[in-house]
Enzyme design. Structure first.
Site, PDB file in Angstrom:
ATOM      1  N   ASN A   5      -4.935  56.446  11.660  1.00 16.02           N
ATOM      2  CA  ASN A   5      -3.619  57.045  11.394  1.00 16.02           C
ATOM      3  C   ASN A   5      -3.605  57.757  10.048  1.00 16.02           C
ATOM      4  OD1 ASN A   5      -1.447  56.549  13.528  1.00 16.02           O
ATOM      5  ND2 ASN A   5      -2.531  54.582  13.442  1.00 16.02           N
ATOM      6  N   ARG A  56      -0.100  43.583   6.475  1.00 16.49           N
ATOM      7  CA  ARG A  56       0.411  42.516   5.633  1.00 16.49           C
ATOM      8  C   ARG A  56       1.921  42.693   5.551  1.00 16.49           C
ATOM      9  NH1 ARG A  56      -1.327  39.989   0.231  1.00 16.49           N
ATOM     10  NH2 ARG A  56       0.761  39.590  -0.503  1.00 16.49           N
ATOM     11  N   ILE A  57       2.654  41.581   5.595  1.00 14.20           N
ATOM     12  CA  ILE A  57       4.120  41.702   5.552  1.00 14.20           C
ATOM     13  C   ILE A  57       4.575  41.808   4.101  1.00 14.20           C
ATOM     14  CG2 ILE A  57       6.293  40.518   6.089  1.00 14.20           C
ATOM     15  CD1 ILE A  57       5.053  39.733   8.741  1.00 14.20           C
ATOM     16  N   LEU A  58       5.445  42.764   3.845  1.00 15.06           N
ATOM     17  CA  LEU A  58       5.926  43.005   2.481  1.00 15.06           C
ATOM     18  C   LEU A  58       7.222  42.219   2.257  1.00 15.06           C
ATOM     19  CD1 LEU A  58       5.210  46.822   2.579  1.00 15.06           C
ATOM     20  CD2 LEU A  58       4.065  45.178   1.053  1.00 15.06           C
ATOM     21  N   ASN A 104       6.817  52.893   8.818  1.00 18.32           N
ATOM     22  CA  ASN A 104       5.686  52.197   9.430  1.00 18.32           C
ATOM     23  C   ASN A 104       5.449  52.733  10.836  1.00 18.32           C
ATOM     24  OD1 ASN A 104       3.752  49.976   9.877  1.00 18.32           O
ATOM     25  ND2 ASN A 104       5.320  49.088  11.200  1.00 18.32           N
ATOM     26  N   HIS A 107       4.162  51.528  14.501  1.00 20.63           N
ATOM     27  CA  HIS A 107       3.914  50.313  15.280  1.00 20.63           C
ATOM     28  C   HIS A 107       3.483  50.726  16.698  1.00 20.63           C
ATOM     29  CE1 HIS A 107       4.166  46.144  16.457  1.00 20.63           C
ATOM     30  NE2 HIS A 107       4.735  46.556  17.571  1.00 20.63           N
ATOM     31  N   ASP A 137       9.246  44.897  11.620  1.00 24.81           N
ATOM     32  CA  ASP A 137       9.490  45.893  12.681  1.00 24.81           C
ATOM     33  C   ASP A 137      10.987  46.029  13.014  1.00 24.81           C
ATOM     34  OD1 ASP A 137       6.719  46.391  12.937  1.00 24.81           O
ATOM     35  OD2 ASP A 137       6.503  44.716  14.319  1.00 24.81           O
ATOM     36  N   GLU A 185      -4.042  58.159  20.599  1.00 25.58           N
ATOM     37  CA  GLU A 185      -4.239  59.602  20.853  1.00 25.58           C
ATOM     38  C   GLU A 185      -2.972  60.300  21.312  1.00 25.58           C
ATOM     39  OE1 GLU A 185      -8.945  59.517  22.209  1.00 25.58           O
ATOM     40  OE2 GLU A 185      -7.395  59.899  23.702  1.00 25.58           O
ATOM     41  N   GLU A 201       0.611  57.743  18.511  1.00 26.84           N
ATOM     42  CA  GLU A 201       0.602  57.450  17.076  1.00 26.84           C
ATOM     43  C   GLU A 201       0.198  58.639  16.207  1.00 26.84           C
ATOM     44  OE1 GLU A 201      -1.074  53.674  15.785  1.00 26.84           O
ATOM     45  OE2 GLU A 201      -1.184  53.037  17.853  1.00 26.84           O
TER      46      GLU A 201
HETATM   47  C1  GAR Z   1      -2.643  51.121  14.756  1.00 31.96           C
HETATM   48  O1  GAR Z   1      -2.624  51.031  16.156  1.00 31.96           O
HETATM   49  C2  GAR Z   1      -1.283  50.788  14.187  1.00 31.96           C
HETATM   50  O2  GAR Z   1      -0.228  51.250  14.965  1.00 31.96           O
HETATM   51  C3  GAR Z   1      -1.333  49.278  14.169  1.00 31.96           C
HETATM   52  O3  GAR Z   1      -2.644  48.974  13.750  1.00 31.96           O
HETATM   53  C4  GAR Z   1      -3.530  50.019  14.144  1.00 31.96           C
HETATM   54  C5  GAR Z   1      -4.273  50.510  12.928  1.00 31.96           C
HETATM   55  O4  GAR Z   1      -5.240  51.487  13.255  1.00 31.96           O
HETATM   56  N1  GAR Z   1      -0.335  48.725  13.320  1.00 31.96           N
HETATM   57  C6  GAR Z   1       0.304  47.600  13.586  1.00 31.96           C
HETATM   58  O5  GAR Z   1       0.050  46.887  14.530  1.00 31.96           O
HETATM   59  C7  GAR Z   1       1.414  47.235  12.608  1.00 31.96           C
HETATM   60  N2  GAR Z   1       2.216  46.168  13.099  1.00 31.96           N
HETATM   61  P1  GAR Z   1      -5.793  52.495  12.158  1.00 31.96           P
HETATM   62  O6  GAR Z   1      -6.240  51.674  10.944  1.00 31.96           O
HETATM   63  O7  GAR Z   1      -6.952  53.139  12.845  1.00 31.96           O
HETATM   64  O8  GAR Z   1      -4.700  53.470  11.814  1.00 31.96           O
END
Ligand code: GAR
Length: 194
Positions: free
Chosen positions: A14, A86-88, A102, A104, A145, A172, A175
């Site tokens: 991302n 990590r939760i803030l 964020n 998700h 979330d 793809e 996100e």
């Molecule tokens: C992504 O799918 C993101 O949406 C998810 O972790 C992955 C990180 O991939 N995030 C969460 O689950 C947050 N709760 P990346 O490091 O390749 O971007």
């Protein structure tokens, strides 16, 4: 341009989508200035380095204090959580209210909240048998979330999907598209206020 920090924990695809959108001129209001990881071995730090963006690993002890110091030092106006696992704290999210977003990997309010992260989200979606899933960009508040939704995009679940295959499709088709677009839209709005 609004100086923006991206918080990461892992592979950083991302983050890469944000870097690529920026290189393609799709980010007129977002300046990627700082990448912070809570894991020293996150490949996302390597991506930051390759893109010429300052990257910092911050250890667990005193994490938010050090993070705030880095954000202040860089004059950051927007924080993007991109695979930051990590939760803030409420203190931190209140300080940055309206300036922290964020991504998700589900259609909130499905498969979200504490314990739903990364591959686990897709495992849960497959276990429940949903036929459509997707991704959500939302503002971050003290509820995991739970903040206001900014953007969502739906993705089909197909027969035979494994969590890994579904995760890749959600990245793809959802996100990597909605995160840069939402970051740009939020930055534009914030800049208009300043
Ligand atoms: C992504 O799918 C993101 O949406 C998810 O972790 C992955 C990180 O991939 N995030 C969460 O689950 C947050 N709760 P990346 O490091 O390749 O971007």
């Amino acid at each position: 341009m609004l100086k923006t920090s991206v918080l990461v924990s892992g592979g950083g695809t991302n983050l890469q989508a944000l870097i690529d959108a920026s290189a393609r001129g799709k980010m007129q209001h977002v300046e990627l200035s700082l990448v912070v990881s809570n894991r020293a071995d996150a490949f996302a730090l390597e991506r930051a380095k390759r893109a010429g963006i300052r990257g910092e690993y911050v250890e667990k002890a005193g994490f938010e204090e050090r993070l705030n110091a880095l954000l202040d030092e860089e004059g950051i106006g927007l924080i993007v959580l991109a695979g930051f696992l990590r939760i803030l704290s409420g203190d931190f999210t209140r300080r940055w209210a309206g300036r922290i977003i964020n991504i998700h990997p589900s259609l909130i309010p499905s498969f979200c909240g504490a314990g739903y992260y990364g591959l686990r989200v897709h495992e849960a979606a497959l276990a429940r048998g949903v036929k459509v899933t997707g991704a959500t960009v939302h503002f971050v508040n003290e509820i995991p979330d739970g903040g206001e939704i900014i953007a969502q995009r739906a993705v089909e679940v197909l027969p035979g999907d494994t969590p890994e295959v579904l995760q890749r499709r959600v990245m793809e088709q959802a996100e990597w598209i909605i995160l840069p677009a939402a970051a740009e839209a939020v930055a534009e709005r914030l800049e208009g206020r300043e």
